[in-house]
Motif scaffolding. Sequence first.
Motif, PDB file in Angstrom:
ATOM      1  N   SER A  85       1.419  -1.021   0.147  1.00  0.00           N
ATOM      2  CA  SER A  85      -0.005   0.331  -0.153  1.00  0.00           C
ATOM      3  C   SER A  85       0.864   1.383  -0.317  1.00  0.00           C
ATOM      4  N   VAL A  86       1.846   0.655   0.428  1.00  0.00           N
ATOM      5  CA  VAL A  86       2.678   1.910   0.831  1.00  0.00           C
ATOM      6  C   VAL A  86       4.348   1.819  -0.803  1.00  0.00           C
ATOM      7  N   ALA A  87       5.243   2.731  -1.072  1.00  0.00           N
ATOM      8  CA  ALA A  87       5.792   2.505  -1.433  1.00  0.00           C
ATOM      9  C   ALA A  87       7.569   1.858  -1.068  1.00  0.00           C
ATOM     10  N   GLY A  88       8.501   1.399  -1.396  1.00  0.00           N
ATOM     11  CA  GLY A  88       9.193   1.179  -0.658  1.00  0.00           C
ATOM     12  C   GLY A  88       9.845   0.387  -1.597  1.00  0.00           C
ATOM     13  N   PRO A  89      11.180  -0.562  -0.734  1.00  0.00           N
ATOM     14  CA  PRO A  89      11.808  -2.188  -1.630  1.00  0.00           C
ATOM     15  C   PRO A  89      11.393  -2.575  -2.313  1.00  0.00           C
ATOM     16  N   CYS A  90      12.269  -3.729  -3.279  1.00  0.00           N
ATOM     17  CA  CYS A  90      11.217  -4.728  -3.282  1.00  0.00           C
ATOM     18  C   CYS A  90      12.165  -5.862  -3.695  1.00  0.00           C
ATOM     19  N   VAL A  91      11.390  -6.939  -2.650  1.00  0.00           N
ATOM     20  CA  VAL A  91      12.519  -7.679  -2.171  1.00  0.00           C
ATOM     21  C   VAL A  91      11.971  -9.130  -2.906  1.00  0.00           C
ATOM     22  N   HIS A  92      12.747  -9.792  -4.456  1.00  0.00           N
ATOM     23  CA  HIS A  92      12.550 -10.862  -4.818  1.00  0.00           C
ATOM     24  C   HIS A  92      13.230 -11.829  -4.791  1.00  0.00           C
ATOM     25  N   PHE A  93      12.171 -13.287  -4.601  1.00  0.00           N
ATOM     26  CA  PHE A  93      12.542 -14.809  -4.722  1.00  0.00           C
ATOM     27  C   PHE A  93      12.990 -14.898  -6.607  1.00  0.00           C
ATOM     28  N   ASN A  94      13.874 -15.774  -6.677  1.00  0.00           N
ATOM     29  CA  ASN A  94      14.343 -15.691  -7.889  1.00  0.00           C
ATOM     30  C   ASN A  94      14.161 -17.656  -8.101  1.00  0.00           C
ATOM     31  N   SER A  95      13.299 -18.595  -8.469  1.00  0.00           N
ATOM     32  CA  SER A  95      13.981 -19.826  -8.140  1.00  0.00           C
ATOM     33  C   SER A  95      14.032 -20.315  -9.445  1.00  0.00           C
ATOM     34  N   HIS A  96      15.178 -21.259  -9.986  1.00  0.00           N
ATOM     35  CA  HIS A  96      14.797 -22.098 -11.564  1.00  0.00           C
ATOM     36  C   HIS A  96      13.555 -22.981 -11.123  1.00  0.00           C
ATOM     37  N   ILE A  97      13.341 -23.523 -12.221  1.00  0.00           N
ATOM     38  CA  ILE A  97      11.611 -24.256 -12.523  1.00  0.00           C
ATOM     39  C   ILE A  97      12.077 -25.686 -12.986  1.00  0.00           C
ATOM     40  N   ASP A  98      13.588 -25.508 -13.874  1.00  0.00           N
ATOM     41  CA  ASP A  98      13.591 -27.453 -14.486  1.00  0.00           C
ATOM     42  C   ASP A  98      15.049 -27.676 -13.650  1.00  0.00           C
ATOM     43  N   VAL A  99      14.454 -28.714 -14.283  1.00  0.00           N
ATOM     44  CA  VAL A  99      15.315 -30.280 -12.946  1.00  0.00           C
ATOM     45  C   VAL A  99      16.483 -30.787 -14.822  1.00  0.00           C
ATOM     46  N   VAL A 100      17.466 -31.100 -13.699  1.00  0.00           N
ATOM     47  CA  VAL A 100      17.978 -31.983 -14.737  1.00  0.00           C
ATOM     48  C   VAL A 100      17.204 -33.662 -15.009  1.00  0.00           C
ATOM     49  N   GLN A 101      18.094 -33.921 -15.801  1.00  0.00           N
ATOM     50  CA  GLN A 101      17.496 -35.357 -16.736  1.00  0.00           C
ATOM     51  C   GLN A 101      17.698 -36.438 -14.886  1.00  0.00           C
ATOM     52  N   SER A 102      16.561 -37.629 -14.653  1.00  0.00           N
ATOM     53  CA  SER A 102      16.791 -38.161 -13.682  1.00  0.00           C
ATOM     54  C   SER A 102      17.995 -38.936 -13.693  1.00  0.00           C
ATOM     55  N   GLY A 103      18.459 -39.510 -14.934  1.00  0.00           N
ATOM     56  CA  GLY A 103      19.672 -40.065 -14.961  1.00  0.00           C
ATOM     57  C   GLY A 103      19.188 -41.620 -14.569  1.00  0.00           C
ATOM     58  N   ALA A 104      20.348 -42.792 -14.042  1.00  0.00           N
ATOM     59  CA  ALA A 104      20.025 -44.023 -13.773  1.00  0.00           C
ATOM     60  C   ALA A 104      19.851 -44.084 -11.975  1.00  0.00           C
ATOM     61  N   GLY A 105      19.248 -44.697 -11.379  1.00  0.00           N
ATOM     62  CA  GLY A 105      20.114 -45.286 -10.400  1.00  0.00           C
ATOM     63  C   GLY A 105      18.895 -44.805  -8.634  1.00  0.00           C
ATOM     64  N   TRP A 106      17.823 -44.506  -9.280  1.00  0.00           N
ATOM     65  CA  TRP A 106      16.644 -44.346  -8.263  1.00  0.00           C
ATOM     66  C   TRP A 106      15.583 -45.353  -7.997  1.00  0.00           C
ATOM     67  N   THR A 107      15.267 -45.755  -6.869  1.00  0.00           N
ATOM     68  CA  THR A 107      14.838 -46.877  -6.304  1.00  0.00           C
ATOM     69  C   THR A 107      13.224 -46.165  -6.904  1.00  0.00           C
ATOM     70  N   LEU A 108      12.239 -44.462  -6.898  1.00  0.00           N
ATOM     71  CA  LEU A 108      11.436 -44.723  -6.342  1.00  0.00           C
ATOM     72  C   LEU A 108      11.156 -43.672  -8.223  1.00  0.00           C
ATOM     73  N   ASP A 109       9.855 -43.556  -7.678  1.00  0.00           N
ATOM     74  CA  ASP A 109       9.527 -42.596  -9.389  1.00  0.00           C
ATOM     75  C   ASP A 109      10.222 -41.508  -9.022  1.00  0.00           C
ATOM     76  N   PRO A 110      11.255 -41.074 -10.222  1.00  0.00           N
ATOM     77  CA  PRO A 110      11.433 -39.271 -10.083  1.00  0.00           C
ATOM     78  C   PRO A 110      10.589 -38.239  -9.415  1.00  0.00           C
ATOM     79  N   PHE A 111       9.288 -38.492 -10.043  1.00  0.00           N
ATOM     80  CA  PHE A 111       8.327 -37.219 -10.459  1.00  0.00           C
ATOM     81  C   PHE A 111       7.233 -38.136 -10.160  1.00  0.00           C
ATOM     82  N   ALA A 112       7.460 -38.677  -8.920  1.00  0.00           N
ATOM     83  CA  ALA A 112       5.908 -39.328  -8.299  1.00  0.00           C
ATOM     84  C   ALA A 112       6.232 -38.340  -6.508  1.00  0.00           C
TER      85      ALA A 112
END
Length: 426
Positions: A85-112
Amino acid sequence: MTRDTTENLLQIIEARREELVELARALIRFPTINPPGEAYQPCAEFIGRRLSDRGFAVNYVRAAGTPGDTERYPRINVIARREGSVAGPCVHFNSHIDVVQSGAGWTLDPFAAVPGDGKIYGRGACDMKGGLAASIIAVEALIDSGAQLPGTLEISGTVDEESGGYGGVHYLAQRGWFSAPRVDHVIIPEPLNVDRVCIGHRGVWWAEVETHGRMAHGSMPFLGDCAVRHMNAFIDRLERELYPKLAARRTDMPVVPSGARHSTMNINSIHGGQAETSGFPAPCVPDSCRLVIDRRLLIEENMDCVKDEVRALLEQLVAERAGFAYELRDIFEVQPTMADRDGPVARSTAAAIQRVLGRAAEFVCSPGTYDQKHIDRIGKLRDCIAYGPGILDLAHQPDEYVLIDDMVNSAKVMALSAHTLLVGSA
Ligand SMILES: [Zn+2]
């Protein structure tokens, strides 16, 4: 910040533990694998819808024409902004949404996004959807606390960090999204551990060295000139002259792990001679050998000097070794960067860590790079750190996970830190 405000914020976040878990799981279920850049759009829209419902103005920015951007794999970034409501500084949270390939060796579904043992498992749980979820809950808690908040809160979900950030923060920074007066303080919730404030990273120089030779029949190598032997002479110079020098150089940057407080160089690959056909080696003297190096530099080092140091070894060989001819090609470079540990965002985050975890924050730098480079070099925004839940060593590994307690604690830290930055008192 009054004691009441602090307690209120911490309680709100504690009460949202389950909501935080479900949000992180929902984010992990988008298989935002890079390359090629899968599911960017639905993931960005999921974040945008959630924040739009909370009164944020939401922008989707497609990085048209950047590497990998196609109709099938559009590079979609989301930026959500909520003015106070009042002017002031801007605080920004930046996250990347990309991930690397799941690759081998998983014991669980990497996207479950399987929960268990106080953890959530999945590709990106640690790097960095756990951090993204924590930052969203932190900001929502701030809004819901009823605290008077001058200034602006901003959250972005950006793409392609794992491949250099060209379709993500690099693209946005070039267009003013990460510059004053639009943004003043940035927290990047990368998994640097819940009690560490990461103020920067080392630099990078990737280059390819090629030695040339002359092809001849393998039974008469004296008629040719072997490019692999020339490369061996170069590697020998690296071993005897460069590696001891690099090991002797030590930085004042608080890089973790401590082995990375020295200059380092990896030899990523070497290719020489004719390709094998049907598994049978060619009977030829190699006319070419290529070597890719990955040199990591310290803030005390200068990029031009780093390159000259390698070129000087090659020039020595030209002068001393009969038939030695080479090419040196740049592949990729990033300058080292380090924010001021006494700057506002580092100080307020360290104070919040002390308050939430009851122990002093550790200031660190990352051995590898992340998107801070673009915010600093292109956006000219110095007040930027990485802070988030997750153990750095687990990033990119099979059975990657994030601890739920770490997510909750880091959300508390982010909320207190942002509050201090907006209201202006520690
Ligand atoms: Zn990351």
